[in-house]
Design a protein around this motif. Structure first.
Motif, PDB file in Angstrom:
ATOM      1  N   TRP A   1       5.961  -6.470   5.876  1.00 50.26           N
ATOM      2  CA  TRP A   1       6.536  -7.074   4.675  1.00 50.26           C
ATOM      3  C   TRP A   1       5.469  -7.845   3.930  1.00 50.26           C
ATOM      4  CZ3 TRP A   1      11.758  -7.767   2.756  1.00 50.26           C
ATOM      5  CH2 TRP A   1      12.673  -6.889   3.353  1.00 50.26           C
ATOM      6  N   ARG A   2       5.259  -7.462   2.685  1.00 51.08           N
ATOM      7  CA  ARG A   2       4.273  -8.105   1.818  1.00 51.08           C
ATOM      8  C   ARG A   2       5.000  -8.995   0.808  1.00 51.08           C
ATOM      9  NH1 ARG A   2       2.197 -10.772  -0.785  1.00 51.08           N
ATOM     10  NH2 ARG A   2       0.634 -10.517  -2.421  1.00 51.08           N
TER      11      ARG A   2
ATOM     12  N   PRO B   1       7.252  -0.750  -4.630  1.00 47.70           N
ATOM     13  CA  PRO B   1       7.245  -0.255  -3.258  1.00 47.70           C
ATOM     14  C   PRO B   1       7.036   1.260  -3.179  1.00 47.70           C
ATOM     15  CG  PRO B   1       9.134  -1.701  -3.652  1.00 47.70           C
ATOM     16  CD  PRO B   1       8.536  -1.378  -4.986  1.00 47.70           C
ATOM     17  N   GLY B   2       6.279   1.685  -2.192  1.00 45.24           N
ATOM     18  CA  GLY B   2       6.244   3.092  -1.839  1.00 45.24           C
ATOM     19  C   GLY B   2       7.386   3.389  -0.883  1.00 45.24           C
ATOM     20  N   ILE B   3       7.776   2.362  -0.132  1.00 42.20           N
ATOM     21  CA  ILE B   3       8.908   2.425   0.789  1.00 42.20           C
ATOM     22  C   ILE B   3       9.953   1.450   0.270  1.00 42.20           C
ATOM     23  CG2 ILE B   3       9.683   2.074   3.173  1.00 42.20           C
ATOM     24  CD1 ILE B   3       6.733   2.430   4.017  1.00 42.20           C
TER      25      ILE B   3
ATOM     26  N   TYR C   1       3.026   0.804  -3.255  1.00 39.16           N
ATOM     27  CA  TYR C   1       2.474   0.139  -2.076  1.00 39.16           C
ATOM     28  C   TYR C   1       2.788   0.955  -0.831  1.00 39.16           C
ATOM     29  CZ  TYR C   1       1.197  -3.837   0.921  1.00 39.16           C
ATOM     30  OH  TYR C   1       0.598  -4.667   1.832  1.00 39.16           O
ATOM     31  N   LYS C   2       1.771   1.238  -0.020  1.00 39.40           N
ATOM     32  CA  LYS C   2       1.931   2.143   1.114  1.00 39.40           C
ATOM     33  C   LYS C   2       1.881   1.448   2.477  1.00 39.40           C
ATOM     34  CE  LYS C   2       2.374   5.942  -1.206  1.00 39.40           C
ATOM     35  NZ  LYS C   2       3.666   6.656  -1.194  1.00 39.40           N
TER      36      LYS C   2
ATOM     37  N   ASP D   1      -3.984  -5.713  -2.990  1.00 42.98           N
ATOM     38  CA  ASP D   1      -2.778  -4.923  -2.736  1.00 42.98           C
ATOM     39  C   ASP D   1      -2.920  -3.504  -3.289  1.00 42.98           C
ATOM     40  OD1 ASP D   1      -1.420  -6.924  -1.408  1.00 42.98           O
ATOM     41  OD2 ASP D   1      -0.441  -7.690  -3.214  1.00 42.98           O
ATOM     42  N   LEU D   2      -3.637  -3.368  -4.396  1.00 44.22           N
ATOM     43  CA  LEU D   2      -3.828  -2.038  -4.972  1.00 44.22           C
ATOM     44  C   LEU D   2      -4.622  -1.143  -4.030  1.00 44.22           C
ATOM     45  CD1 LEU D   2      -4.520  -2.628  -8.785  1.00 44.22           C
ATOM     46  CD2 LEU D   2      -2.348  -2.376  -7.573  1.00 44.22           C
ATOM     47  N   HIS D   3      -5.502  -1.741  -3.198  1.00 46.59           N
ATOM     48  CA  HIS D   3      -6.265  -0.949  -2.229  1.00 46.59           C
ATOM     49  C   HIS D   3      -5.352  -0.401  -1.131  1.00 46.59           C
ATOM     50  CE1 HIS D   3     -10.090  -1.789  -4.014  1.00 46.59           C
ATOM     51  NE2 HIS D   3     -10.015  -3.094  -3.819  1.00 46.59           N
ATOM     52  N   GLN D   4      -4.160  -1.005  -0.977  1.00 46.55           N
ATOM     53  CA  GLN D   4      -3.185  -0.526   0.001  1.00 46.55           C
ATOM     54  C   GLN D   4      -2.113   0.335  -0.678  1.00 46.55           C
ATOM     55  OE1 GLN D   4      -3.585  -1.103   3.168  1.00 46.55           O
ATOM     56  NE2 GLN D   4      -5.190  -2.675   3.050  1.00 46.55           N
TER      57      GLN D   4
END
Length: 493
Positions: free
Chosen positions: A266-267, A376-378, A405-406, A460-463
């Motif tokens: 959880w971010r 979210p990606g999820i 986001y992954k 966060d963009l790197h993730q």
């Protein structure tokens, strides 16, 4: 069975079905007249009309369970402001204070005067400049800082949360609260009756420890109540009137990524504030406490102490809810985006904007500003996620860059504008947060905090994985159609 008897049975079944449908559509027509008469937004009205005539009986039930318009009934009264003399005295202080601070910081805030005045005159909370602000990323940063601050409480602790889930984090929290209550510290807790899952045994234990705990807008019949709307979605802690916490992180083990066996990362983002802005959080809590308990408000000095020099950060609190005449937080988002000169970086777990926000983002991107959206990606809701995705194509075509986001589920609600404005709070970028829930955001006007949050955003963009326009155009038609159908219903999701 003879053919004649079979024909009679079929005819009777068809007649009954026809009558049932006729009654259903008649009821749908009557309820539609009522909904149209309420003068809701056209999008929300059309969504309900579509639901009524696609599913006449079920649609009407959904409306009365989830959608009846209590906003005009003003069920939630800010009781402290019902006293006309108090209202005038409070407003005069707020207006004068903000104008003084605007004048003192004229050079830095010249492009953001409209935003400050919007929050001042609509939200009635002043711009303050005597604050220290600490950014807390995820539960692993927030909870140790929160627990340490609670341990140092001397006079009172005020807590207001949407979700409180029993587990390790909540056990640790209440161990501290039980100890502080035994030391004579006043403790008040407001918990949302829909979002929280506290057992009767746990609530009894809280009461026995001399902790005042009250539900916000109590639900008596969970599955037959429209009170799933108008929820207290805020996350607020105020300690001794001097230290405040606000942001997206609820009280639950799932927000603690380290040392837990959580399946999903959880971010999220939270703020610790020390200084004058805590007065606004304290006042807001006091108003809600009055609503929940019908008790008189506490305006003694021990709840609103004088502040020594806490820091140099300029902070303004934004609040909104069904009790507001205008959607203050939505208007603050709109004002901030419209005032942007360089960039808009937005993180939200639920993206269902109204037309004003959507057009503001498109206008910013078409004006060659750097506009990035992190989602979210999820997702935890298939239908909300599909409705969100229905907006991507038009944003991409205007130049908005969208990232999914992954690493896990991004639950943070933040917006960064240019090099000065930072918004962190509880409000999602969706219609529910704008109109139906009680929300609170902190707006920070400071280059240092802006740069810190901007760095977190870029990390966060790197993730994350960026969505390209070409990729989005290649989606299969039935996905596009499903998203479009969910978008039609998005005003009531």
């Amino acid at each position: 069975m003879h053919f004649k008897d079979l024909f009679v049975n079929v005819s009777e079944t068809l007649s009954f079905t026809t009558i049932l449908l006729g009654v259903g559509y008649l009821a749908a027509f009557i309820v539609s007249v009522l909904v149209i008469s309420e003068n809701r937004s056209p999008a929300k009205t059309l969504a309900y009309l579509l639901l009524f005539f696609l599913l006449p009986f079920l649609g009407i039930i959904i409306y009365y369970v989830f959608g009846e318009n209590y906003r005009k009934k003003k069920l939630y009264r800010l009781k402290a402001l019902e006293d006309e003399k108090l209202q005038k005295r409070l407003n005069a202080y707020v207006y004068q204070r903000s104008e003084e601070k605007l004048k003192e910081n004229e050079l830095q805030l010249k492009d953001y005067e409209k935003l400050v005045r919007l929050l001042t005159y609509e939200g009635r909370f002043p711009l303050t400049d005597n604050n220290h602000v600490q950014i807390l990323i995820n539960g692993e940063e927030k909870f140790p800082v929160l627990f340490d601050a609670l341990e140092n409480a001397k006079h009172h602790i005020h807590i207001e949360y949407y979700i409180i889930e029993e587990g390790f984090i909540v056990d640790r929290l209440f161990d501290i609260l039980f100890k502080k209550a035994a030391e004579g510290v006043e403790i008040r807790l407001i918990y949302d009756d829909f979002g929280c899952s506290l057992s009767k045994k746990f609530l009894k234990k809280i009461a026995e420890a001399n902790i005042r705990a009250v539900p916000f807008y109590k639900i008596h019949i969970p599955f037959l109540s429209n009170r799933q709307n108008y929820r207290d979605h805020r996350k607020i802690v105020v300690i001794d009137g001097e230290v405040g916490f606000v942001g997206g992180i609820n009280l639950s083990d799932k927000y603690q990524n380290e040392g837990m066996n959580n399946e999903l990362f959880w971010r999220d983002t939270h703020l610790k504030i020390e200084g004058e802005a805590v007065r606004s959080l304290q006042l807001f809590f006091a108003l809600n406490w009055s609503f929940c308990t019908d008790e008189g408000l506490f305006f003694q000095n021990e709840y609103f102490p004088k502040y020594e020099h806490a820091g140099d950060k300029k902070v303004q609190i934004a609040v909104s809810g069904p009790d507001s005449d205008h959607a203050s937080i939505m208007l603050s988002y709109l004002s901030a985006i419209s005032s942007a000169r360089k960039c808009v970086y937005l993180t939200t777990p639920y993206f269902i904007p109204n037309e004003s926000i959507l057009n503001a983002l498109k206008n910013a991107a078409l004006s060659r500003l750097d506009v990035k959206l992190l989602v979210p990606g999820i997702s935890d809701s298939r239908f909300v996620n599909a409705a969100s995705q229905s907006y991507y194509e038009e944003l991409l075509e205007c130049g908005v860059r969208i990232f999914r986001y992954k690493k896990g589920f991004v639950h943070a609600k933040t917006m960064i504008v240019d090099d000065v404005i930072s918004m962190v709070g509880t409000a999602n970028m969706d219609i529910r947060s704008f109109d139906l829930n009680f929300e609170v955001n902190a707006v920070v006007f400071d280059e240092e905090i802006n740069q810190q949050l901007k760095q977190v955003f870029l990390e966060d963009l790197h993730q994350s994985r960026e969505i390209s326009t070409a990729y989005w155009h290649r989606r299969r038609w039935f996905k596009h159609f499903f998203e479009s159908m969910c978008r039609l219903l998005s005003p009531i999701l």
